[in-house]
Enzyme design. Structure first.
Site, PDB file in Angstrom:
ATOM      1  N   HIS A 183       0.875  -1.198   0.000  1.00 32.44           N
ATOM      2  CA  HIS A 183       0.000   0.000   0.000  1.00 32.44           C
ATOM      3  C   HIS A 183       0.901   1.232   0.000  1.00 32.44           C
ATOM      4  CE1 HIS A 183      -3.837   2.136   1.390  1.00 32.44           C
ATOM      5  NE2 HIS A 183      -2.927   3.084   1.205  1.00 32.44           N
TER       6      HIS A 183
ATOM      7  N   HIS B 197       1.578   5.359  -1.698  1.00 28.34           N
ATOM      8  CA  HIS B 197       1.237   6.537  -2.511  1.00 28.34           C
ATOM      9  C   HIS B 197       2.532   7.105  -3.089  1.00 28.34           C
ATOM     10  CE1 HIS B 197      -2.903   6.757  -0.910  1.00 28.34           C
ATOM     11  NE2 HIS B 197      -2.342   6.243   0.158  1.00 28.34           N
TER      12      HIS B 197
ATOM     13  N   ARG C 223       2.330   9.430  -5.784  1.00 26.33           N
ATOM     14  CA  ARG C 223       1.995  10.724  -6.420  1.00 26.33           C
ATOM     15  C   ARG C 223       2.526  10.765  -7.851  1.00 26.33           C
ATOM     16  NH1 ARG C 223      -1.238  10.778  -2.092  1.00 26.33           N
ATOM     17  NH2 ARG C 223      -0.334  11.689  -0.244  1.00 26.33           N
TER      18      ARG C 223
ATOM     19  N   LYS D 207      -9.386  -0.177  -5.870  1.00 31.35           N
ATOM     20  CA  LYS D 207      -9.439   0.447  -4.544  1.00 31.35           C
ATOM     21  C   LYS D 207     -10.777   1.140  -4.314  1.00 31.35           C
ATOM     22  CE  LYS D 207      -7.859   2.246  -0.653  1.00 31.35           C
ATOM     23  NZ  LYS D 207      -6.724   3.075  -0.348  1.00 31.35           N
TER      24      LYS D 207
ATOM     25  N   HIS E 204     -10.499   1.250   1.742  1.00 31.51           N
ATOM     26  CA  HIS E 204     -10.299   2.241   2.793  1.00 31.51           C
ATOM     27  C   HIS E 204     -11.530   2.129   3.685  1.00 31.51           C
ATOM     28  CE1 HIS E 204      -8.701   6.108   4.496  1.00 31.51           C
ATOM     29  NE2 HIS E 204      -9.893   6.003   5.054  1.00 31.51           N
TER      30      HIS E 204
ATOM     31  N   HIS F 291      -4.692  -0.625   5.856  1.00 36.56           N
ATOM     32  CA  HIS F 291      -4.224   0.151   7.017  1.00 36.56           C
ATOM     33  C   HIS F 291      -5.159   0.061   8.215  1.00 36.56           C
ATOM     34  CE1 HIS F 291      -6.935   2.935   5.058  1.00 36.56           C
ATOM     35  NE2 HIS F 291      -6.063   3.321   4.156  1.00 36.56           N
TER      36      HIS F 291
ATOM     37  N   ASP G 297       1.427   2.605   3.621  1.00 33.09           N
ATOM     38  CA  ASP G 297       0.585   3.797   3.423  1.00 33.09           C
ATOM     39  C   ASP G 297       1.444   5.053   3.446  1.00 33.09           C
ATOM     40  OD1 ASP G 297      -1.703   5.191   2.812  1.00 33.09           O
ATOM     41  OD2 ASP G 297      -2.460   5.247   4.863  1.00 33.09           O
TER      42      ASP G 297
HETATM   43  O1  DOR Z   1      -3.408   9.513   5.637  1.00 30.10           O
HETATM   44  C1  DOR Z   1      -3.762   9.192   4.508  1.00 30.10           C
HETATM   45  N1  DOR Z   1      -3.205   9.736   3.400  1.00 30.10           N
HETATM   46  N2  DOR Z   1      -4.743   8.296   4.365  1.00 30.10           N
HETATM   47  C2  DOR Z   1      -5.275   8.004   3.177  1.00 30.10           C
HETATM   48  O2  DOR Z   1      -6.177   7.227   3.123  1.00 30.10           O
HETATM   49  C3  DOR Z   1      -4.814   8.694   1.961  1.00 30.10           C
HETATM   50  C4  DOR Z   1      -3.474   9.216   2.118  1.00 30.10           C
HETATM   51  C5  DOR Z   1      -3.078  10.201   1.048  1.00 30.10           C
HETATM   52  O3  DOR Z   1      -3.304   9.950  -0.131  1.00 30.10           O
HETATM   53  O4  DOR Z   1      -2.493  11.245   1.397  1.00 30.10           O
HETATM   54 ZN    ZN Z   2      -3.318   5.073   1.575  1.00 33.71          ZN
END
Ligand code: DOR
Ligand code: ZN
Length: 346
Positions: A13, A15, A17, A99, A136, A174, A247
């Protein structure tokens, strides 16, 4: 010196960007992990096979030529997504999973699902073609306290999904509560859960330690100590339901230190160091490989990575406090664990 060698881990999991932030954060994952499940909550979100394919190419284009890191792409579910897109993404191998963001639950979730029934035809297709659903798991009902949103989601949404789609494979992402640990533990192996680095190390007090701490704010929000202890027990147990999903969620520092600060903790630069510490504290270093390198591939029905990483028992001196981002006035604050770290990556 004490060392620990384990099969190379994966991050189930993550991110990453896009653009300059992608470029800044990617090496911290690609140098350590074999694969990562890439979250689709970009602006606009990744809702088509074509968008997932081009996003994957942008990720690959930032990797060094000798890197073997593999991004595993996901589809962002919306009220209007067509089941045919899921089928196509499975057939082409473009989607590893899809997702579910309840609309309004978190960062860039405004295109998410407003009522689970709206995506029942899509879930039917996912069950049919065996594409895992990543969730989520928080309700967005404003009447529900922020600390209760995960437990209420299990009751109101997750339980019916599992009943209505008995073959669908599901990851509760998470998890942060003992209720989730108990619920997931009681399911068959078609259901799993990821646990983040930071939820193993902080409880909700960390968000308010001597003042408001925006870099400790994420969603789901950290809960009471009893929940952190339940997560630590689950992660270090070796139980195959539970695997690592960092995460890691980078946001520029000025967007965290803000009147309305973004949710997310950026922990890719020190997750394995943090985990070695947690597992040692729990007298379970022998289970770190299961959590970080074996249980995830077993759920996703992928081989484990063929090579290894080694950690050594020494304070790390190579973890930055902040990662710089090209053309940005501020960088990205790296997760600061509550105690000094005692393991480093070799
Ligand atoms: O804290 C978080 N940040 N939880 C999420 O579900 C998304 C993530 C984000 O994309 O910044
Ligand atoms: Zn996430």
């Amino acid at each position: 010196m004490k060392t620990l060698t384990i099969t190379r881990p994966d991050d189930w999991h993550l991110h990453l960007r896009d653009g300059n932030v992608l470029q800044a954060v990617l090496p911290w994952t690609a140098n350590v992990y074999g694969r990562a499940i890439i979250m689709p909550n970009l602006k606009p979100p990744i809702t088509t096979v074509a968008a997932a394919d081009t996003y994957k190419q942008r990720i690959l284009s930032h990797l060094p030529a000798d890197s073997n890191f593999q991004p595993l792409m996901t589809c962002y579910l919306t009220d209007s997504l067509q089941p045919s897109e899921i089928k196509l993404g499975k057939e082409t191998g473009s989607f590893t999973a899809a997702k579910l963001y309840p609309a309004g639950a978190t960062t860039n979730s405004e295109h998410g699902v407003t009522d689970i029934k709206n995506i029942y035809p899509v879930l039917e297709m996912m069950q049919q073609v065996d594409l895992p659903l990543l969730i989520h798991g928080e309700v967005v009902d404003p009447a529900v306290d922020i600390f209760d949103r995960e437990a209420v989601f299990i009751e109101r949404v997750l339980t019916p999904i599992l009943a209505d789609f008995p073959e669908l494979r599901v990851v509760s992402e998470h998890i942060t509560t003992s209720a989730a640990v108990d619920f997931i533990s009681a399911q068959s192996d078609r259901v799993g859960a990821t646990i983040t680095t930071h939820h193993l190390m902080i409880n909700r007090n960390a968000i308010f330690q001597g003042g408001i701490r925006p870099h400790m704010y994420c969603l789901p929000i950290a809960k009471r100590e009893e929940h952190r202890l339940a997560l630590r027990k689950a992660a270090t147990s070796g139980n195959s339901h539970f695997f690592l999903g960092t995460d890691s969620a980078p946001h520029l520092t000025h967007l965290k230190e803000n009147d309305c600060g973004c949710a997310g903790v950026f922990n890719s630069p020190n997750t394995m160091e943090c985990l070695a510490q947690v597992f040692e504290e729990e007298d379970a270093l022998d289970q770190l490989e299961a959590f970080a390198s074996r249980n995830g591939p077993a759920f996703y029905r992928l081989p484990v990575n063929a090579d290894t990483i080694t950690l050594e028992k020494q304070a790390p001196d190579n973890i930055p406090a902040e990662v710089a981002v090209q053309d940005s006035a501020t960088g990205i604050h790296v997760f600061t664990p509550p105690q000094a770290l005692t393991w480093r990556m070799c």
